[in-house]
Motif scaffolding. Structure first.
Motif, PDB file in Angstrom:
ATOM      1  N   ASP A 343     -26.608  20.881  21.954  1.00 20.37           N
ATOM      2  CA  ASP A 343     -26.104  19.838  22.844  1.00 20.37           C
ATOM      3  C   ASP A 343     -24.897  19.117  22.254  1.00 20.37           C
ATOM      4  OD1 ASP A 343     -29.440  18.864  23.975  1.00 20.37           O
ATOM      5  OD2 ASP A 343     -28.055  20.410  24.708  1.00 20.37           O
ATOM      6  N   GLU A 344     -24.830  19.042  20.930  1.00 15.16           N
ATOM      7  CA  GLU A 344     -23.701  18.379  20.280  1.00 15.16           C
ATOM      8  C   GLU A 344     -22.470  19.276  20.182  1.00 15.16           C
ATOM      9  OE1 GLU A 344     -26.061  17.516  16.681  1.00 15.16           O
ATOM     10  OE2 GLU A 344     -25.321  15.474  16.862  1.00 15.16           O
ATOM     11  N   PHE A 345     -22.668  20.563  20.398  1.00 13.04           N
ATOM     12  CA  PHE A 345     -21.637  21.545  20.105  1.00 13.04           C
ATOM     13  C   PHE A 345     -20.353  21.311  20.895  1.00 13.04           C
ATOM     14  CE2 PHE A 345     -19.600  25.288  18.867  1.00 13.04           C
ATOM     15  CZ  PHE A 345     -19.229  26.045  19.972  1.00 13.04           C
ATOM     16  N   LEU A 349     -16.830  20.649  19.165  1.00 14.50           N
ATOM     17  CA  LEU A 349     -15.783  21.643  19.384  1.00 14.50           C
ATOM     18  C   LEU A 349     -14.505  20.987  19.891  1.00 14.50           C
ATOM     19  CD1 LEU A 349     -15.151  24.704  19.428  1.00 14.50           C
ATOM     20  CD2 LEU A 349     -15.911  24.725  21.807  1.00 14.50           C
ATOM     21  N   SER A 350     -14.660  20.006  20.777  1.00 13.72           N
ATOM     22  CA  SER A 350     -13.505  19.286  21.317  1.00 13.72           C
ATOM     23  C   SER A 350     -12.815  18.472  20.232  1.00 13.72           C
ATOM     24  CB  SER A 350     -13.954  18.369  22.459  1.00 13.72           C
ATOM     25  OG  SER A 350     -12.874  17.596  22.937  1.00 13.72           O
ATOM     26  N   CYS A 358     -11.908  25.386  10.870  1.00 15.16           N
ATOM     27  CA  CYS A 358     -13.287  25.105  11.255  1.00 15.16           C
ATOM     28  C   CYS A 358     -13.805  26.248  12.114  1.00 15.16           C
ATOM     29  CB  CYS A 358     -13.343  23.790  12.025  1.00 15.16           C
ATOM     30  SG  CYS A 358     -14.999  23.113  12.199  1.00 15.16           S
ATOM     31  N   VAL A 359     -15.026  26.724  11.842  1.00 17.28           N
ATOM     32  CA  VAL A 359     -15.607  27.836  12.582  1.00 17.28           C
ATOM     33  C   VAL A 359     -17.075  27.543  12.844  1.00 17.28           C
ATOM     34  CG1 VAL A 359     -16.303  29.188  10.549  1.00 17.28           C
ATOM     35  CG2 VAL A 359     -15.679  30.373  12.671  1.00 17.28           C
ATOM     36  N   VAL A 441     -26.472  25.040  15.647  1.00 18.51           N
ATOM     37  CA  VAL A 441     -25.154  25.552  15.316  1.00 18.51           C
ATOM     38  C   VAL A 441     -24.804  25.173  13.880  1.00 18.51           C
ATOM     39  CG1 VAL A 441     -22.689  25.474  15.903  1.00 18.51           C
ATOM     40  CG2 VAL A 441     -24.416  25.329  17.724  1.00 18.51           C
ATOM     41  N   ILE A 442     -24.239  26.131  13.159  1.00 17.86           N
ATOM     42  CA  ILE A 442     -23.723  25.892  11.816  1.00 17.86           C
ATOM     43  C   ILE A 442     -22.218  25.674  11.924  1.00 17.86           C
ATOM     44  CG2 ILE A 442     -23.359  26.863   9.515  1.00 17.86           C
ATOM     45  CD1 ILE A 442     -26.242  26.232  10.037  1.00 17.86           C
ATOM     46  N   VAL A 443     -21.746  24.508  11.490  1.00 20.82           N
ATOM     47  CA  VAL A 443     -20.313  24.203  11.469  1.00 20.82           C
ATOM     48  C   VAL A 443     -19.819  24.401  10.045  1.00 20.82           C
ATOM     49  CG1 VAL A 443     -18.528  22.511  11.988  1.00 20.82           C
ATOM     50  CG2 VAL A 443     -20.679  22.480  13.277  1.00 20.82           C
TER      51      VAL A 443
END
Length: 455
Positions: A343-345, A349-350, A358-359, A441-443
């Protein structure tokens, strides 16, 4: 209240030997409550002060308002004032840093240049107790040892923090009693950043549920600072014991003498960019009696290589532009890592849309305890680019991007085993991509400035 506040800071300065009244102190002045209070106190204590203001021009008229406020404040107190304008976008384009990191880099580089030019002996910044607690939590949440959990130190190089022992409430009360105004950065009230969420949401709730929690945490952080001092003294003793002339490390002696050889070796090598996985590989090349099982092995970081020869680690500087093949951990330099929910992705991303370093990966990338490593490209390397079918030669992607021949070797590839996940700063693989089925998600962020500082 005014005199009590000033005396408290004066005792802290004296106790930690932060400043000498025979030398000029540069005060980092943003115009916010913390820096205004710091400027006023140092002025009252009789220090020779130069106020330094950074205008990053990120908030339009508000940025110019802050500069004008600082200038007028210094005029009223008869304190010399200097300011510098910065182009944050240019800095980010050159380094790939986030906005926050780019501002920090520019700010600290300017301060260091003023010290080199003899315009001051130290730079005083307005960090206070809550800032220290927030730093503790941020490092705790991303995973850290004692070096991170100790929070901020009263003095770090040429940076001093005279207000580290006072609270934000004490600062605001002092300003009110003294009739001093300050400006408010509206971005501090937004919860887009981790530190702001801690400050505006987590800490108030923690205080509500556990009254006095901040005092207890501050006491714990103070203890960790003392523990860290003892710890670093011990590490330096061990360094003198095992590091020989030329930086050669007697690994055989270390492994047969120390009850905790891994952490000792890590502390000796981590400042050079060697991570714990590499440390374990080094130790695995010797038996319990210190006999070398595989002499000739090479272990590398972006800045240095070590050759294992007859039980000794011999340093060899990295002199070419290529990226040596070395194991890495996604949460250790030159990378950093954090976990977010699906939900935070979209929001994250924005925020990072302009950050080519960053990936994002599905958290299953860690399933099976894989090994990650970085290296330069090889002629047969292929990647399965995100958003495309099939695979492409890495060399073709370089050609499409018009990467000069002499620059190709310096671009790292991030691999999971033999699988190329990311041409750093250019293209990501579709393997372990974030999809609608992703739960976590892994940032992963690459920090080229870390590699530069280690070089």
């Amino acid at each position: 209240m005014g005199n009590i506040f000033i005396n408290k800071i004066n005792r802290f300065i004296t106790e930690h030997h932060l400043a000498d009244k025979t030398c000029r102190v540069i005060v980092g002045l943003s115009g916010g409550a913390d820096s205004v209070a710091l400027l006023a106190v140092m002025h009252c204590l009789g220090y020779d002060i130069l106020a330094a203001h950074c205008n990053f021009h990120l908030r339009g008229e508000e940025s110019d308002r802050d500069e004008q406020f600082c200038r007028l404040l210094c005029d009223s107190l008869h304190i010399p004032f200097v300011k510098r304008d910065f182009d944050v976008a240019m800095q980010r384009e050159a380094t790939g840093e986030s906005v926050e990191m780019a501002c920090r880099t520019l700010r600290y580089e300017w301060w260091e240049s003023m010290i080199r030019d003899g315009r001051g002996a130290v730079v005083a910044v307005g960090h206070h107790r809550e800032d220290d607690i927030e730093t503790f939590f941020l490092n705790l949440l991303r995973g850290s040892g004692i070096a991170g959990l100790k929070g901020m130190m009263p003095k770090s190089g040429n940076i001093i923090r005279p207000m580290l022992d006072v609270t934000r409430a004490e600062i605001e009360e002092y300003l009110a009693v003294s009739g001093l105004d300050y400006v408010t950065d509206h971005t501090n009230l937004e919860n887009d950043f981790s530190r702001n969420r801690l400050r505006n949401i987590i800490m108030p709730e923690l205080q509500r549920l556990f009254p006095g929690a901040a005092d207890g945490i501050a006491t714990s952080v103070a203890c960790l600072k003392d523990n860290y001092g003892l710890y670093t003294d011990a590490v330096e003793t061990l360094r003198r014991k095992y590091v020989e002339e030329g930086g050669v490390i007697d690994l055989s002696r270390l492994i047969t003498t120390e009850p905790h050889p891994a952490i000792v070796l890590y502390e000796l090598l981590s400042p050079l960019g060697i991570n714990m996985t590499q440390v374990k590989n080094m130790l695995g090349a010797l038996d319990e009696n210190g006999r070398c099982l595989a002499s000739g092995l090479k272990f590398s970081s972006p800045s240095i290589s070590f050759l294992l020869d007859r039980g000794h680690l011999i340093p060899m500087a990295v002199t070419d532009a290529s990226v040596d093949d070395c194991n890495v951990e996604l949460d250790s330099p030159p990378f950093s890592m954090r976990r977010i929910t699906r939900d935070e992705f979209t929001s994250v991303l924005s925020q990072n849309k302009d950050n080519r370093y960053c990936v994002y990966f599905d958290a299953t990338i860690h399933d099976g305890s894989p090994e990650f490593h970085i290296r330069s490209w090889r002629k047969s390397d292929r990647i399965s680019p995100f958003g495309m079918k099939g695979s492409r030669l890495v060399s073709d992607i370089f050609s499409d991007a018009k990467i000069p021949v002499d620059k190709k070797e310096s671009i790292p590839l991030l691999l999971r085993g033999d699988l190329i996940l990311w041409i750093v700063g250019m293209r990501a693989s579709r393997h372990f991509a974030v999809t609608d089925k992703t739960r976590e998600v892994i940032v992963v962020e690459y920090h080229p400035e870390t590699s530069k500082k280690q070089s």
